[in-house]
Write an enzyme that holds these catalytic residues in place. Structure first.
Site, mmCIF file in Angstrom:
data_model
loop_
_atom_site.group_PDB
_atom_site.id
_atom_site.type_symbol
_atom_site.label_atom_id
_atom_site.label_comp_id
_atom_site.label_asym_id
_atom_site.label_seq_id
_atom_site.Cartn_x
_atom_site.Cartn_y
_atom_site.Cartn_z
ATOM 1 N N LYS A 1 34.897 37.455 40.924
ATOM 2 C CA LYS A 1 35.805 36.312 40.826
ATOM 3 C C LYS A 1 35.503 35.523 39.560
ATOM 4 O O LYS A 1 34.335 35.279 39.219
ATOM 5 C CB LYS A 1 35.643 35.421 42.064
ATOM 6 C CG LYS A 1 36.650 34.266 42.138
ATOM 7 C CD LYS A 1 36.482 33.475 43.431
ATOM 8 C CE LYS A 1 37.468 32.318 43.533
ATOM 9 N NZ LYS A 1 37.304 31.530 44.772
ATOM 10 N N SER B 1 41.555 30.391 47.218
ATOM 11 C CA SER B 1 41.698 30.532 45.783
ATOM 12 C C SER B 1 41.356 31.925 45.270
ATOM 13 O O SER B 1 41.677 32.295 44.153
ATOM 14 C CB SER B 1 40.793 29.518 45.078
ATOM 15 O OG SER B 1 39.417 29.773 45.356
ATOM 16 N N SER C 1 38.347 29.991 51.029
ATOM 17 C CA SER C 1 38.865 30.794 49.918
ATOM 18 C C SER C 1 38.382 32.240 49.891
ATOM 19 O O SER C 1 38.811 33.010 49.033
ATOM 20 C CB SER C 1 38.539 30.121 48.585
ATOM 21 O OG SER C 1 39.244 28.913 48.459
#
EC number: 6.3.5.7
Length: 508
Positions: free
Chosen positions: A81, A156, A180
């Site tokens: 990420k 997210s 998330s």
């Protein structure tokens, strides 16, 4: 093993690599080819590092050929990420503010991945500075759900979940501030774990809300998630919030998959009004399967959970406004000069830069947080929210005196369409209603697929919550339920998803 290497689990790939029936270069190249074939549709990645991944793969193959003893996941590729710093690779956090920034150091999690010999395929897309539940707030465009390209992959960390669900990575890292990791897992039919707060180092993670942020693993199976959790976790002296204790025995628990005699609590406050019928139906079926395997299920009430969303959206913006203050055009990030000003002041440069560099959701939360922390309002807003946080932690403690784990649906609905909630912040925030309490209390949580909703055929997720530092309970329950559901379905849930490479998906 599946002849299509991208369809094999990480555990299967690890076994094949250890036996030398496959090479890391073969596996890594297969994933790079898959990315080239389908990421134009999904947009899971912001940056792909083919050269770096293959260099690592070749090195692992050489070490294995020389007889060196390697880590379990050595040679298995992974996606990272874009909120985690990666030396020599861009780290943007999905924001124009950090566009083009190449960190000079690795986050501790990234260092652990490299030490384990895992080729890093690239950096995944995300909501800007991890603010969002749909990945639509990325400054570089949204990621899309592989089940239906017209729908969101969660947020997210939608880039990580989309990469795993579309077979563009066997594993991915995520971060979970209010859901998330878990919410994207639920809407893409994947598995995601938020470890106990402090169980995985936050050093090198660009902070959103420091008391809530937690890195964790994303994968397609419970065992794969456990294997990655084991690599990511452990004490880190560079992180003052890191727990000085061994990683819980998550891999053993995932392999054991036993819930006989386990006391399971269904949270009354997490599953009533506002939950999609198909989500509730799959949840109830999953609970029934656990009972069939010998678990005892009781309803548990946690009344303070009703106030978790309100408390969270005061605490998170407050911490975010503080953490993002450093992006001021003087110390970090981009710099924009105001137009029509010959000799701008520092304040004018700061205002122009933050206006250009931050997107609307980030600005919204900074304004909200700054207001909540302002003189005269601190006690009424931020202080009161912290008191509610304590009540939520107490509700968890009382619940765990009666049961071993708690269950709820992970998200109230399946994946919604792109744009449906973009202009309605409150509707977007409600997606995290079931996941937020775990972050406020610091306890671990996991989401695994619970099936497909009848009304739209999209994945649903079930959330498992455990006491702090008892992360292994997530994996024993998750693996047992996964096994029972697999027997019922006859094949992994992702095998039911459209074939992106064949162009058989909506919106392609």
């Amino acid at each position: 093993m599946n002849t299509d290497l991208t369809r094999a689990s990480a555990a299967e790939l690890a076994e094949g690599l250890a036996s030398k029936s496959i090479s890391s270069v073969e596996v890594t190249q297969a994933y790079l080819d898959r990315i080239a074939a389908v990421d134009g549709q999904v947009h899971a990645y912001l940056h792909v590092d083919a050269e770096g991944a293959l260099t690592t793969a070749r090195a692992v193959d050489a070490r294995r050929a020389a007889g060196e003893r390697l880590a379990t996941l050595a040679g298995v590729p992974i996606a990272v990420k874009d909120v985690m710093t990666t030396r020599g690779l861009p780290t943007t956090c999905g924001s124009r503010m950090l566009e083009g920034w190449v960190p000079p150091y690795d986050a501790t999690v990234v260092r652990h991945l490299k030490d384990a010999g895992m080729p890093i395929l690239g950096k995944t897309n995300m909501d800007e500075f991890a603010m969002g539940s749909s990945t639509e707030h990325s400054a570089y465009g949204p990621s899309r759900n592989p089940w239906d390209l017209e729908r969101i992959p969660g947020g997210s960390g939608g880039g990580s979940s989309a990469a795993v669900a579309s077979f563009q990575a066997p594993l991915a890292t995520g971060t979970d501030t209010g859901g998330s990791i878990r919410q994207p897992a639920a809407v893409t039919g994947t598995v995601g774990t938020k470890p106990t707060y402090g169980g995985v180092s936050r050093y090198g993670l660009v902070a959103l809300a420091s008391s809530l942020d937690q890195a964790g693993p994303c994968a397609r199976t419970v065992l794969d998630t456990a294997l990655l959790h084991e690599v990511m976790g452990g004490h880190d002296p560079l992180d003052s919030t890191s727990i000085d204790a061994p990683v819980p025995p998550v891999v053993d628990a995932a392999r054991r998959a036993d819930v006989t005699g386990l006391r399971i609590g269904v949270v009354k406050e997490l599953g009533g009004e506002g939950y999609q019928p198909g989500v509730r139906e799959r949840f109830e079926e999953s609970v029934a399967l656990l009972v069939e395997q010998g678990a005892e299920v009781v309803e548990v009430s946690c009344p303070s959970f009703d106030y978790a969303l309100a408390a969270y959206y005061l605490i998170l913006p407050s911490e975010a406004s503080s953490n993002l203050a450093k992006f001021d055009a003087m110390r970090y990030g981009m710099r924009v000069l105001p137009e029509g000003v010959d000799a701008p002041t520092a304040e004018q440069v700061m205002a122009a830069t933050r206006d250009a560099g931050f997107g609307p959701e980030v600005k919204r939360r900074i304004i909200l947080g700054t207001y909540a922390l302002s003189s005269g309002y601190y006690d009424a807003y931020y202080g009161s929210a912290q008191k509610v946080r304590s009540l939520i932690a107490q509700d968890f403690e009382r619940a765990y005196e009666k049961v071993d784990v708690l269950l709820s649906p992970t998200a109230p609905t399946t994946a919604f369409k792109l744009g449906d909630k973009l202009d309605d912040p409150m509707a977007m925030y409600l997606n995290d209603i079931a996941t937020i309490p775990a972050n406020l209390a610091g306890v671990p949580g996991m989401s695994i697929p619970s099936g497909l909703a009848e009304e739209d055929g999209l994945p649903t997720g079930i959330q498992i919550l455990a006491p702090a530092m008892k992360d292994e309970r997530l994996y024993s329950v998750g693996a047992a339920l996964e096994q029972a559901l697999l027997e019922r379905w006859g094949a992994p849930i992702l095998s039911k998803a459209p074939d992106l490479a064949a162009g058989l998906v909506k919106g392609a």
